[in-house]
Enzyme design. Structure first.
Site, PDB file in Angstrom:
ATOM      1  CG  ASP A  82      -1.988   1.029   1.194  1.00 48.36           C
ATOM      2  OD1 ASP A  82      -2.460   1.352   0.093  1.00 48.36           O
ATOM      3  OD2 ASP A  82      -2.385   1.517   2.276  1.00 48.36           O
ATOM      4  CG  HIS A  83      -0.307   4.867   0.423  1.00 51.78           C
ATOM      5  ND1 HIS A  83      -0.800   5.865  -0.396  1.00 51.78           N
ATOM      6  CD2 HIS A  83      -1.317   4.540   1.250  1.00 51.78           C
ATOM      7  CE1 HIS A  83      -2.055   6.132  -0.067  1.00 51.78           C
ATOM      8  NE2 HIS A  83      -2.401   5.323   0.923  1.00 51.78           N
ATOM      9  CD  GLU A 134      -4.315   8.059  -3.873  1.00 46.21           C
ATOM     10  OE1 GLU A 134      -4.656   9.091  -3.284  1.00 46.21           O
ATOM     11  OE2 GLU A 134      -3.736   7.104  -3.312  1.00 46.21           O
ATOM     12  N   GLY A 203      -8.906   5.448   3.162  1.00 42.96           N
ATOM     13  CA  GLY A 203      -9.538   6.140   4.278  1.00 42.96           C
ATOM     14  C   GLY A 203     -10.947   5.659   4.543  1.00 42.96           C
ATOM     15  N   GLY A 204     -11.187   4.374   4.346  1.00 40.24           N
ATOM     16  CA  GLY A 204     -12.538   3.828   4.474  1.00 40.24           C
ATOM     17  C   GLY A 204     -13.108   3.886   5.878  1.00 40.24           C
TER      18      GLY A 204
END
Length: 276
Positions: A82-83, A134, A203-204
């Site tokens: 992630d990221h 993204e 950011g869920g």
């Protein structure tokens, strides 16, 4: 062995009307609880190693941990970076056995983001690994502000990068500690109208549970990243364990007490995204 790629879980989600949770890991205790939750809910799970996790534990160790859990699991498990911020980071993750990498070029100008994401997607696909990109910056609670995704930019990004999933900025915020926020559904519909790619919400934790469920079933959002609410569950359980018995000093005994609360919190997150 239940190790799968991101594409292998998101394409069925897109077709069948549900979403898959990308659960942010920080260590062995939470990732093990996440897999137990997925087995209890009988659904896939995406184990995610973000920057803070990687700062604490090296990628080769994380890759081995993810793969071990996947090999023992009865449900599909994705090992996801992630990221990732550089091609070198994504390349290392692939070499360490990750089955999915997310390259975050959202702070870059559109042309540079497209070019770098396309290069990483091509590298990933050559290794039979999925790639998430993204477009539109997702900000942080108490920190950097978001820059909403432009639908036309999103269409171009999806078309020119070849990514398997596209993270978008539609009112979502990282590190939000409550569910008081909500997503901009008009912007989501505008993005859906110009692309068929599975969409991702970072950011869920800040998205109300009802909205997560509805969008999982009625939109092209196929992945919700959930981290903060699970960190809160872990922190609360850890505090209770430490304060509950001041004479207990064995870290294994203390950490064991976080398993069930974190698993239950993860089950709630997973359950909300399942099909009707």
């Amino acid at each position: 062995m239940s190790l799968v790629t991101l594409k292998e879980v998101l394409q069925p989600a897109l077709k069948q009307g549900h979403a898959v949770a990308g659960l942010v890991t920080l260590g062995w205790e939470d990732m093990r609880a996440y897999v137990a939750a997925a087995e209890a809910e009988n659904c896939p799970v995406i184990l995610q190693a973000g920057p803070s996790c990687r700062a604490h534990t090296p990628l080769p160790i994380l890759g081995t941990m993810f793969r071990h859990l996947a090999e023992e699991a009865s449900v599909p498990v994705v090992a996801h970076l992630d990221h990732g911020y550089t091609i070198e980071e994504c390349k290392q993750a692939i070499e360490c056995g990750f089955t999915s990498v997310m390259f975050d070029g959202s702070r870059k100008v559109l042309e540079q983001n497209i070019a770098e994401t396309a290069a990483i997607a091509a590298m990933a696909h050559a290794a039979n690994v999925s790639c998430e990109g993204e477009i539109g910056f997702v900000g942080y609670a108490g920190g950097e502000s978001s820059a909403g995704t432009d639908p036309e930019d999103a269409a171009r990004f999806a078309r020119e990068t070849g990514v398997d999933a596209m993270a978008i900025s539609v009112g979502n915020v990282h590190l939000q500690t409550d569910r008081a926020g909500g997503l901009d559904e008009a912007r989501i519909r505008a993005i859906e109208a110009v692309t068929d790619i599975p969409l991702v919400i970072h950011g869920g934790s800040g998205v109300p549970l009802e909205q997560r469920t509805r969008l999982a079933r009625q939109s092209k959002i196929c992945k919700f990243n959930i981290g903060t609410e699970l960190r809160l569950a872990f922190g609360t359980a850890l505090r209770e364990a430490v304060n509950g018995d001041p004479d207990c000093f064995d870290r294994v005994q203390i950490l064991k007490q976080t398993h069930d609360p974190v698993m239950e919190a993860a089950r709630e997150a997973l359950h909300a995204l399942k099909s009707a």
